[in-house]
Design an enzyme around this catalytic site. Structure first.
Site, PDB file in Angstrom:
ATOM      1  N   ASP A   1      -6.886   2.384  14.245  1.00  0.00           N
ATOM      2  CA  ASP A   1      -5.463   2.400  13.869  1.00  0.00           C
ATOM      3  C   ASP A   1      -5.274   1.548  12.612  1.00  0.00           C
ATOM      4  O   ASP A   1      -4.219   0.963  12.389  1.00  0.00           O
ATOM      5  CB  ASP A   1      -4.641   1.845  15.049  1.00  0.00           C
ATOM      6  CG  ASP A   1      -3.140   2.021  14.873  1.00  0.00           C
ATOM      7  OD1 ASP A   1      -2.725   2.946  14.150  1.00  0.00           O
ATOM      8  OD2 ASP A   1      -2.382   1.223  15.443  1.00  0.00           O
TER       9      ASP A   1
ATOM     10  N   LYS B   1      -6.068   6.737  12.264  1.00  0.00           N
ATOM     11  CA  LYS B   1      -4.813   6.870  11.521  1.00  0.00           C
ATOM     12  C   LYS B   1      -5.103   7.350  10.096  1.00  0.00           C
ATOM     13  O   LYS B   1      -6.071   6.916   9.469  1.00  0.00           O
ATOM     14  CB  LYS B   1      -4.133   5.496  11.442  1.00  0.00           C
ATOM     15  CG  LYS B   1      -2.711   5.633  10.909  1.00  0.00           C
ATOM     16  CD  LYS B   1      -2.099   4.389  10.333  1.00  0.00           C
ATOM     17  CE  LYS B   1      -2.116   3.094  11.035  1.00  0.00           C
ATOM     18  NZ  LYS B   1      -0.931   2.831  11.841  1.00  0.00           N
TER      19      LYS B   1
HETATM   20  C1  LIG Z   1      -1.273  -1.211  12.713  1.00  0.00           C
HETATM   21  S1  LIG Z   1      -2.267  -2.596  13.024  1.00  0.00           S
HETATM   22  C2  LIG Z   1      -3.169  -2.081  14.428  1.00  0.00           C
HETATM   23  C3  LIG Z   1      -2.358  -2.088  15.667  1.00  0.00           C
HETATM   24  C4  LIG Z   1      -3.201  -1.956  16.927  1.00  0.00           C
HETATM   25  N1  LIG Z   1      -3.778  -0.626  17.049  1.00  0.00           N
HETATM   26  C5  LIG Z   1      -2.375  -2.205  18.158  1.00  0.00           C
HETATM   27  O1  LIG Z   1      -2.086  -1.248  18.840  1.00  0.00           O
HETATM   28  O2  LIG Z   1      -2.048  -3.362  18.423  1.00  0.00           O
HETATM   29  C6  LIG Z   1      -3.456  -2.463  11.732  1.00  0.00           C
HETATM   30  C7  LIG Z   1      -4.545  -3.502  11.805  1.00  0.00           C
HETATM   31  O3  LIG Z   1      -5.533  -3.142  10.853  1.00  0.00           O
HETATM   32  C8  LIG Z   1      -6.212  -4.341  10.539  1.00  0.00           C
HETATM   33  N2  LIG Z   1      -7.063  -4.150   9.371  1.00  0.00           N
HETATM   34  C9  LIG Z   1      -6.686  -3.766   8.127  1.00  0.00           C
HETATM   35  N3  LIG Z   1      -7.760  -3.726   7.317  1.00  0.00           N
HETATM   36  C10 LIG Z   1      -8.836  -4.087   8.069  1.00  0.00           C
HETATM   37  C11 LIG Z   1     -10.218  -4.233   7.802  1.00  0.00           C
HETATM   38  N4  LIG Z   1     -10.701  -3.998   6.573  1.00  0.00           N
HETATM   39  N5  LIG Z   1     -11.044  -4.615   8.786  1.00  0.00           N
HETATM   40  C12 LIG Z   1     -10.556  -4.870  10.025  1.00  0.00           C
HETATM   41  N6  LIG Z   1      -9.255  -4.747  10.347  1.00  0.00           N
HETATM   42  C13 LIG Z   1      -8.400  -4.363   9.382  1.00  0.00           C
HETATM   43  C14 LIG Z   1      -5.067  -5.318  10.308  1.00  0.00           C
HETATM   44  O4  LIG Z   1      -5.521  -6.646  10.416  1.00  0.00           O
HETATM   45  C15 LIG Z   1      -4.097  -4.920  11.421  1.00  0.00           C
HETATM   46  O5  LIG Z   1      -4.216  -5.786  12.522  1.00  0.00           O
END
Ligand SMILES: C[S@@+](CC[C@H](N)C(=O)[O-])C[C@H]1O[C@@H](n2cnc3c(N)ncnc32)[C@H](O)[C@@H]1O
Length: 289
Positions: free
Chosen positions: A119, A159
């Site tokens: 996600d 996503k």
């Molecule tokens: C929309 S949130 C996810 C929500 C989660 N699925 C939930 O239901 O609680 C998107 C997440 O992607 C993570 N993210 C973005 N880029 C990332 C990366 N390069 N590596 C790991 N996590 C990443 C962010 O830290 C964020 O917590």
């Protein structure tokens, strides 16, 4: 009343509060499962970009191991730390980094996952092209990890932003999954270009060797670690452009910043375009090294 406070009061926000989900995103995964039955028979799962952890909560509550004596194995990864969840192994790291991918692979100790979900979303800049590009990079990093840990026949859900280059992403997914569907759960806001691809029946191309080396995402590869076999694609290299004014038996460095050498071919008679014109003028005045 500001728009964001109004948005926050939508039905899924309130339901998430009532039912104890860490984020309203939980409903997106639940609704994807309602449609595609992705949880059936899943004993091992990876939740990429998992914080604050509502998808991991959903997985932890809904996955039922074949063997009642063992819990399903769930590995959750995110840049950010998240509060512990029962039965979920957490890994704080960047999914675009080779070291993170290697750690995920090591958690599975040679066993393969039945399901990988992602996600992931970058911090949105508001520059649509940039946001779509970073989202696509996250998706490719997730796919790269998936090729290491997913069993043949397994499912990958991620996503996506349905931008103008979305057909390219679909084509990339189709290389590995014969069944690719774009899904928009009801809980995903209509105003958002967010959607989810559900990729089923993982079938890597014959001879495909998963590799941590992805030049798009990790530039630490070197000559010793070159891609081989079907992973190595060589495309023709063709020099083009107006070369008039260059000596045919000499090479000249490109103007600073290009980081490449420029070989001359036979001089051609063609209109001279401005950048070359400057270069040629300098050469005529012996101002070049
Ligand atoms: C929309 S949130 C996810 C929500 C989660 N699925 C939930 O239901 O609680 C998107 C997440 O992607 C993570 N993210 C973005 N880029 C990332 C990366 N390069 N590596 C790991 N996590 C990443 C962010 O830290 C964020 O917590």
């Amino acid at each position: 009343m500001g728009k964001s406070s109004k948005d926050k009061r939508d039905i899924y926000y309130r339901l998430a509060k009532e039912q104890g989900w860490r984020a309203r995103s939980a409903f997106k995964l639940l609704q994807i499962d309602e449609e595609f039955n992705i949880f059936q028979g899943v004993n091992r799962c990876v939740d990429l970009c998992a914080a604050p952890g509502s998808w991991s909560q959903v997985l932890s509550k809904n996955l039922k191991s074949d063997d009642p004596a063992t819990r399903p194995k769930i590995v959750a990864v995110d840049l950010q730390a998240m509060a512990p969840l029962p039965g979920v192994i957490q890994l704080q790291g960047d999914i675009t980094k080779r070291s993170t991918a290697e750690q995920i692979v090591s958690y599975f100790e040679g066993q393969l996952a039945d399901l990988v979900v992602c996600d992931g979303a970058p911090d949105v800049t508001g520059l649509h092209d940039m946001d779509e590009y970073i989202q696509a990079q996250l998706l490719l990093a997730a796919l790269n990890i998936t090729t290491h840990v997913l069993r043949p026949g397994g499912t990958f859900v991620a996503k996506i932003f349905r931008g103008k280059d979305i057909s390219l992403l679909y084509a990339q997914m189709k290389v590995f999954f014969p069944v690719v569907t774009c899904s928009k759960p009801r809980s995903s806001r209509n105003s958002s270009i967010e959607a989810f691809i559900v990729c089923q029946d993982y079938t890597p191309p014959e001879g495909y060797i998963p590799t941590m080396l992805n030049p798009l995402l990790d530039l630490t590869y070197d000559e010793k670690n070159e891609l081989t076999g079907v992973n190595r694609v060589i495309v023709p290299f063709v020099a083009c452009g107006d070369l008039s004014g260059f000596d045919s038996d000499q090479t000249y460095p490109l103007p600073k910043g290009d980081g490449a050498e420029y070989s001359t071919l036979e001089p051609v008679q063609a209109p001279i375009r401005p950048p070359y014109q400057t270069y040629i003028d300098k050469k005529k005045r012996n101002e070049l090294p």
